[in-house]
Design a protein around this motif. Structure first.
Motif, short mmCIF file in Angstrom:
data_model
loop_
_atom_site.label_atom_id
_atom_site.label_comp_id
_atom_site.label_asym_id
_atom_site.label_seq_id
_atom_site.Cartn_x
_atom_site.Cartn_y
_atom_site.Cartn_z
N THR A 211 0.82 -1.21 0.00
CA THR A 211 0.00 0.00 0.00
C THR A 211 0.85 1.26 0.00
O THR A 211 0.35 2.34 -0.27
N LYS A 212 2.16 1.11 0.27
CA LYS A 212 3.02 2.29 0.42
C LYS A 212 4.33 2.09 -0.34
O LYS A 212 5.00 1.07 -0.18
N ARG A 227 0.68 6.15 -1.48
CA ARG A 227 -0.15 5.18 -0.75
C ARG A 227 -1.36 4.87 -1.63
O ARG A 227 -1.94 5.78 -2.23
N LYS A 228 -1.73 3.60 -1.68
CA LYS A 228 -2.84 3.23 -2.56
C LYS A 228 -3.69 2.14 -1.92
O LYS A 228 -3.21 1.33 -1.13
N GLU A 229 -4.97 2.15 -2.29
CA GLU A 229 -5.92 1.13 -1.85
C GLU A 229 -6.76 0.72 -3.05
O GLU A 229 -7.12 1.55 -3.89
N GLY A 230 -7.10 -0.56 -3.12
CA GLY A 230 -7.96 -1.06 -4.18
C GLY A 230 -7.26 -1.24 -5.52
O GLY A 230 -7.90 -1.63 -6.49
N SER A 263 -0.36 3.64 -9.74
CA SER A 263 -1.25 2.73 -9.02
C SER A 263 -2.18 2.10 -10.03
O SER A 263 -2.70 2.79 -10.92
N GLY A 280 -11.36 2.96 -5.38
CA GLY A 280 -9.94 2.95 -5.07
C GLY A 280 -9.55 4.23 -4.35
O GLY A 280 -10.39 5.11 -4.11
N ARG A 281 -8.29 4.32 -4.00
CA ARG A 281 -7.80 5.54 -3.35
C ARG A 281 -6.29 5.64 -3.57
O ARG A 281 -5.57 4.63 -3.48
N GLN A 282 -5.83 6.84 -3.85
CA GLN A 282 -4.39 7.09 -3.97
C GLN A 282 -4.04 8.40 -3.29
O GLN A 282 -4.72 9.40 -3.49
#
Length: 306
Positions: A211-212, A227-230, A263, A280-282
């Motif tokens: 994630t990082k 940082r990222k999610e999804g 990402s 998602g998220r970045q």
């Protein structure tokens, strides 16, 4: 029209986001694309090609393009999909996200058109929330299936980062991971280096990325933390000198001050059933580099609580 909005001479709209500490971002409705992000000292953090074209129908070389519904060159769709070549709209109903703080956030939406359905026959809504805060740029992408049938898609946020000198940059957080090498017909390898450094062309899709990830610019004594999610994949790309000269909208020397660390959900496309939504998220944030024996202390970058 919300926020500080400027109509350029070619008719495209440019949204200016600001935060009280003095950082700013510029977002175009064309492509839903962030084309500038400056810190409180007005230093540019995103790379923009010296030959970039900022109007339709060409995708913009630099900033932060949105790649959907594919990443790469497959089938009848244009390379990296069509989202970066379309005119987006302001999203008046971003729920279930809370209402935006108007000065530092903008909500955009792209819906499928009849022309899009001819080449990619799936009805969708693609939303972006773009937010700046001191030292940080956050993007929340969402894809909703408005089609009666399930569909799958790839997604990527391509981050053209401005660096002082590509040969002085290192990327930490991807060591020991498997990657697909696009320079070797997507053959799979395992990263052997303690950190990624650059002395030639690179084009890799890292699998099961953390994630990082830290992009360390030694000359600027600055680290960009992603940082990222999804989005389980990370793409690392720099064309180097020979390839840069073959790219029409890129200057011959542009490769020396740019690095893409993206990402994405690329290796395994995301499957959405009707009425389902993917989110998602970045976050890109700036961290002052602290040196230890000439190198950044990886514990502070990769595990510190910033």
């Amino acid at each position: 029209m919300p926020l500080n909005s400027v109509n350029d001479r070619d008719g495209s709209s440019r949204i200016i986001l600001t935060d009280p500490a003095g950082s700013s971002a510029e977002v175009l409705l064309y492509g839903g694309q962030v084309v500038s992000w400056r810190n409180e000292r007005r230093e540019q953090l995103l790379f923009m090609s010296s030959k970039a074209l900022l109007k339709p129908p060409k995708a913009i070389r630099g900033g932060l393009p949105v790649c959907f519904p594919q990443f790469g060159n497959f089938g009848a769709l244009e390379r990296h999909g069509f989202a970066r070549n379309r005119l987006w709209s302001f999203d008046k109903d971003p729920s279930p996200l809370p209402p935006a703080n108007q000065q530092s956030t903008v909500d955009l939406i792209l819906k499928s058109t009849e022309d899009d359905l001819k080449t990619w026959p799936h009805s969708f809504e693609l939303r972006l929330r773009i937010t700046i805060s001191p030292g940080k740029l956050t993007i929340i992408p969402r894809v909703r299936n408005t089609d009666p049938k399930a569909f799958s898609f790839m997604f990527s946020l391509r981050n053209y980062l401005y660096v002082s000198d590509i040969s002085e940059v290192r990327v930490e957080g991807l060591e020991t991971l498997d990657y697909l090498d696009n320079l070797r017909r997507r053959e799979r390898f395992t990263e052997q280096a303690d950190a990624i450094t650059f002395d030639g062309e690179i084009d890799r899709v890292y699998l099961n990325a953390p994630t990082k990830i830290a992009i360390i610019d030694h000359e600027k004594k600055r680290t960009i933390e992603l940082r990222k999610e999804g989005m389980p994949n990370a793409v690392v790309w720099n064309p180097w000198d020979k390839k840069a000269k073959s790219i029409g909208d890129m200057g011959d020397e542009d490769y020396t001050t740019m690095l893409c660390v993206d990402s994405g959900a690329i290796e395994a496309p995301i499957l959405l059933k009707p009425r389902e939504e993917w989110k998602g998220r970045q976050e890109l944030s700036i961290v002052s580099s602290s040196y230890c024996s000439g190198q950044l202390d990886p514990r502070k970058v990769l595990y510190g609580d910033h």
